[in-house]
Design a protein around this motif. Sequence first.
Motif, PDB file in Angstrom:
ATOM      1  N   ARG A  87     -47.451  -9.684  20.074  1.00  0.00           N
ATOM      2  CA  ARG A  87     -47.111 -10.679  19.067  1.00  0.00           C
ATOM      3  C   ARG A  87     -46.762  -9.952  17.774  1.00  0.00           C
ATOM      4  O   ARG A  87     -47.506  -9.084  17.323  1.00  0.00           O
ATOM      5  CB  ARG A  87     -48.258 -11.641  18.830  1.00  0.00           C
ATOM      6  N   SER A  88     -45.640 -10.325  17.205  1.00  0.00           N
ATOM      7  CA  SER A  88     -45.213  -9.666  15.965  1.00  0.00           C
ATOM      8  C   SER A  88     -44.506 -10.672  15.073  1.00  0.00           C
ATOM      9  O   SER A  88     -44.073 -11.740  15.514  1.00  0.00           O
ATOM     10  CB  SER A  88     -44.279  -8.485  16.273  1.00  0.00           C
ATOM     11  N   GLY A  89     -44.404 -10.325  13.830  1.00  0.00           N
ATOM     12  CA  GLY A  89     -43.747 -11.196  12.860  1.00  0.00           C
ATOM     13  C   GLY A  89     -44.158 -10.804  11.462  1.00  0.00           C
ATOM     14  O   GLY A  89     -44.517  -9.643  11.198  1.00  0.00           O
ATOM     15  N   TYR A  90     -44.093 -11.770  10.566  1.00  0.00           N
ATOM     16  CA  TYR A  90     -44.476 -11.532   9.176  1.00  0.00           C
ATOM     17  C   TYR A  90     -45.531 -12.548   8.754  1.00  0.00           C
ATOM     18  O   TYR A  90     -45.418 -13.752   9.049  1.00  0.00           O
ATOM     19  CB  TYR A  90     -43.270 -11.672   8.242  1.00  0.00           C
ATOM     20  N   ALA A  91     -46.540 -12.062   8.058  1.00  0.00           N
ATOM     21  CA  ALA A  91     -47.509 -12.927   7.399  1.00  0.00           C
ATOM     22  C   ALA A  91     -47.091 -13.059   5.936  1.00  0.00           C
ATOM     23  O   ALA A  91     -46.881 -12.047   5.252  1.00  0.00           O
ATOM     24  CB  ALA A  91     -48.909 -12.340   7.508  1.00  0.00           C
ATOM     25  N   HIS A  92     -46.929 -14.288   5.483  1.00  0.00           N
ATOM     26  CA  HIS A  92     -46.414 -14.534   4.135  1.00  0.00           C
ATOM     27  C   HIS A  92     -47.533 -15.033   3.228  1.00  0.00           C
ATOM     28  O   HIS A  92     -48.309 -15.924   3.608  1.00  0.00           O
ATOM     29  CB  HIS A  92     -45.287 -15.575   4.180  1.00  0.00           C
ATOM     30  N   PHE A  93     -47.599 -14.465   2.034  1.00  0.00           N
ATOM     31  CA  PHE A  93     -48.618 -14.843   1.056  1.00  0.00           C
ATOM     32  C   PHE A  93     -47.919 -15.317  -0.217  1.00  0.00           C
ATOM     33  O   PHE A  93     -47.087 -14.603  -0.787  1.00  0.00           O
ATOM     34  CB  PHE A  93     -49.541 -13.652   0.755  1.00  0.00           C
ATOM     35  N   LEU A  94     -48.259 -16.519  -0.670  1.00  0.00           N
ATOM     36  CA  LEU A  94     -47.684 -17.073  -1.893  1.00  0.00           C
ATOM     37  C   LEU A  94     -48.597 -16.762  -3.079  1.00  0.00           C
ATOM     38  O   LEU A  94     -49.805 -16.569  -2.911  1.00  0.00           O
ATOM     39  CB  LEU A  94     -47.498 -18.588  -1.759  1.00  0.00           C
ATOM     40  N   PRO A  95     -48.064 -16.714  -4.280  1.00  0.00           N
ATOM     41  CA  PRO A  95     -48.866 -16.323  -5.449  1.00  0.00           C
ATOM     42  C   PRO A  95     -49.791 -17.431  -5.931  1.00  0.00           C
ATOM     43  O   PRO A  95     -49.579 -18.608  -5.652  1.00  0.00           O
ATOM     44  CB  PRO A  95     -47.797 -15.997  -6.501  1.00  0.00           C
ATOM     45  N   ASP A  96     -50.807 -17.012  -6.662  1.00  0.00           N
ATOM     46  CA  ASP A  96     -51.699 -17.977  -7.308  1.00  0.00           C
ATOM     47  C   ASP A  96     -51.027 -18.599  -8.530  1.00  0.00           C
ATOM     48  O   ASP A  96     -51.159 -19.794  -8.775  1.00  0.00           O
ATOM     49  CB  ASP A  96     -53.012 -17.301  -7.733  1.00  0.00           C
ATOM     50  N   GLU A  97     -50.331 -17.774  -9.286  1.00  0.00           N
ATOM     51  CA  GLU A  97     -49.716 -18.234 -10.541  1.00  0.00           C
ATOM     52  C   GLU A  97     -48.237 -17.869 -10.563  1.00  0.00           C
ATOM     53  O   GLU A  97     -47.856 -16.744 -10.205  1.00  0.00           O
ATOM     54  CB  GLU A  97     -50.405 -17.598 -11.752  1.00  0.00           C
ATOM     55  N   ILE A  98     -47.422 -18.829 -10.984  1.00  0.00           N
ATOM     56  CA  ILE A  98     -46.010 -18.571 -11.300  1.00  0.00           C
ATOM     57  C   ILE A  98     -45.737 -19.195 -12.667  1.00  0.00           C
ATOM     58  O   ILE A  98     -45.907 -20.406 -12.844  1.00  0.00           O
ATOM     59  CB  ILE A  98     -45.048 -19.173 -10.257  1.00  0.00           C
ATOM     60  N   ASN A  99     -45.339 -18.371 -13.596  1.00  0.00           N
ATOM     61  CA  ASN A  99     -44.991 -18.843 -14.942  1.00  0.00           C
ATOM     62  C   ASN A  99     -43.553 -18.429 -15.235  1.00  0.00           C
ATOM     63  O   ASN A  99     -43.221 -17.243 -15.178  1.00  0.00           O
ATOM     64  CB  ASN A  99     -45.930 -18.241 -15.994  1.00  0.00           C
ATOM     65  N   ILE A 100     -42.728 -19.415 -15.533  1.00  0.00           N
ATOM     66  CA  ILE A 100     -41.305 -19.157 -15.786  1.00  0.00           C
ATOM     67  C   ILE A 100     -40.941 -19.706 -17.157  1.00  0.00           C
ATOM     68  O   ILE A 100     -41.187 -20.885 -17.451  1.00  0.00           O
ATOM     69  CB  ILE A 100     -40.414 -19.814 -14.703  1.00  0.00           C
ATOM     70  N   ASP A 101     -40.385 -18.850 -17.974  1.00  0.00           N
ATOM     71  CA  ASP A 101     -39.846 -19.253 -19.272  1.00  0.00           C
ATOM     72  C   ASP A 101     -38.381 -18.871 -19.298  1.00  0.00           C
ATOM     73  O   ASP A 101     -38.027 -17.728 -18.966  1.00  0.00           O
ATOM     74  CB  ASP A 101     -40.589 -18.564 -20.425  1.00  0.00           C
ATOM     75  N   GLY A 102     -37.546 -19.821 -19.694  1.00  0.00           N
ATOM     76  CA  GLY A 102     -36.120 -19.522 -19.649  1.00  0.00           C
ATOM     77  C   GLY A 102     -35.301 -20.262 -20.671  1.00  0.00           C
ATOM     78  O   GLY A 102     -35.713 -21.297 -21.214  1.00  0.00           O
ATOM     79  N   ASP A 103     -34.143 -19.695 -20.938  1.00  0.00           N
ATOM     80  CA  ASP A 103     -33.136 -20.311 -21.797  1.00  0.00           C
ATOM     81  C   ASP A 103     -31.862 -20.506 -20.981  1.00  0.00           C
ATOM     82  O   ASP A 103     -31.413 -19.584 -20.289  1.00  0.00           O
ATOM     83  CB  ASP A 103     -32.830 -19.437 -23.020  1.00  0.00           C
ATOM     84  N   LEU A 104     -31.307 -21.702 -21.086  1.00  0.00           N
ATOM     85  CA  LEU A 104     -30.100 -22.046 -20.350  1.00  0.00           C
ATOM     86  C   LEU A 104     -28.949 -22.180 -21.346  1.00  0.00           C
ATOM     87  O   LEU A 104     -29.043 -22.954 -22.300  1.00  0.00           O
ATOM     88  CB  LEU A 104     -30.314 -23.365 -19.599  1.00  0.00           C
ATOM     89  N   ASN A 105     -27.909 -21.398 -21.131  1.00  0.00           N
ATOM     90  CA  ASN A 105     -26.766 -21.419 -22.046  1.00  0.00           C
ATOM     91  C   ASN A 105     -25.530 -21.932 -21.310  1.00  0.00           C
ATOM     92  O   ASN A 105     -24.831 -21.167 -20.641  1.00  0.00           O
ATOM     93  CB  ASN A 105     -26.500 -20.006 -22.593  1.00  0.00           C
ATOM     94  N   PRO A 106     -25.255 -23.244 -21.411  1.00  0.00           N
ATOM     95  CA  PRO A 106     -24.112 -23.818 -20.696  1.00  0.00           C
ATOM     96  C   PRO A 106     -22.805 -23.560 -21.438  1.00  0.00           C
ATOM     97  O   PRO A 106     -22.775 -23.277 -22.641  1.00  0.00           O
ATOM     98  CB  PRO A 106     -24.416 -25.320 -20.649  1.00  0.00           C
TER      99      PRO A 106
END
Length: 457
Positions: A87-106
């Motif tokens: 048996r083979s494959g990938y074990a995926h782990f998601l983060p505890d915290e995601i913080n995103i700050d961004g500026d959108l310039n249309p």
Amino acid sequence: MSFLDRLNSWARRSVTLKLAIIGFLILFLLIPTSMLDSLIYERQNLRDSAQTEVASKWGLQQVVGGPVISVPYSYEVPAAEDKTVTRSGYAHFLPDEINIDGDLNPQERYRGIFVVVLYNTKLKVSGSFGNFDAAALNIPESALRWEDALFTIGISDMTGIQSAIDLQLGDSTLSLGPGTVTKDIFDSGGSVLAGLDGDSKNVTYSYELDLNGSSALYFRPFGKRTTVNLNGGWGNPSFDGGFLPKEREVSDSGFSASWEVLQLNRNYPQQGTGSFAPKGNTYISKSLGNNYVDPSSNYDQFGLRLLLPVDEYKKTYRSTNFAIIFIFITFLTFFFMEVLNKRRVHPIQYLLIGAAIILFYVLLLSISEHLLFDAAYWISCVVIVTLITGYSWFVLRNAKLTGLVAGILLVLYIFFYSLLQLQDYALLFGAIGLLLILAVIMWLTRNIDWYNLERES
């Protein structure tokens, strides 16, 4: 008097026949009226094709996801007849915290006469991974190859990447390369060999994205707690997806919005094997152009679309919904002029007047592609009212009746323009308006003896 003469005399005097002819003409005019919708869709598709052509070179609608740490594993399990299966494959782990700050310039770009909404966004992403609990996945600890662990982020259109993605992972500085290696979670994006220790706890990360896109920007809440703070210089954002902003401010000069999404708000865990989290679902849409992200099909995506201040095709399409009512009321006006004032109007003349009314929508569509919709509406209105009024003078040869025709047409155009502005109350005011029109018709015809009308003619 011959039979043909009597038949011709009856046809000229018969109110019933005239009503039947008018009804047939209205049904006949439904054909070019339905063709108006096809013309609007054709022009809209042409605009969408132009937008897609420009956006494909700049960056399509973007969906930003992750990060995810994927650890390859391989181990053997007993099978029948003293055999083993790997048996083979990938074990995926998601983060505890995601913080995103961004500026959108249309910004707006033009392809011929069509406007394309593009943007550049600079996102600062940071957070941390907690404990990597392999036992919860029923995978032996020895089967996990932590030295080959991958740090992966999802970006739906890599064309939009404008600079290298440098990752600060714990004490290590890495640079992400193209491709996701495993397609379990993301179809496209960037990844790098992380080389972690399975006993690592509270692994912090941070990186920046300089990303081009068009029309829309979405995020995926892969953290136990995902927060996004976004500012942009666009006064017409449409917040959609699975989650609306917790706080938002919108003005003519721009917007600011913040989202907070918890692990409990979605329907998949923090770790798993295979495709345990839904992939991004994008498709080519003929009516919307670009790689349109359908938020309803991805409940875990959230973000915004950058709407144009005026969608002339949508407004023109809404206005054509009133076309058959407009034709009916105009024909009814000329019919009652025939009945009340003994003015004969030939069916061909009815047909020409109906054609002029339909031409209004063609003018509206073509002019609105170059001017604001309101200006296009009133220019088309003046042209058609002038045309029908001038023609009515030659048909009726009566200044009072011609003025009445002009007045009724202006009232109708003003009334239907008001309905276009009242989206929430359009049905209510439309129903009231039609009720008033019916009441006026009933009042004006209250004393007509319809049975003796043909005899009096």
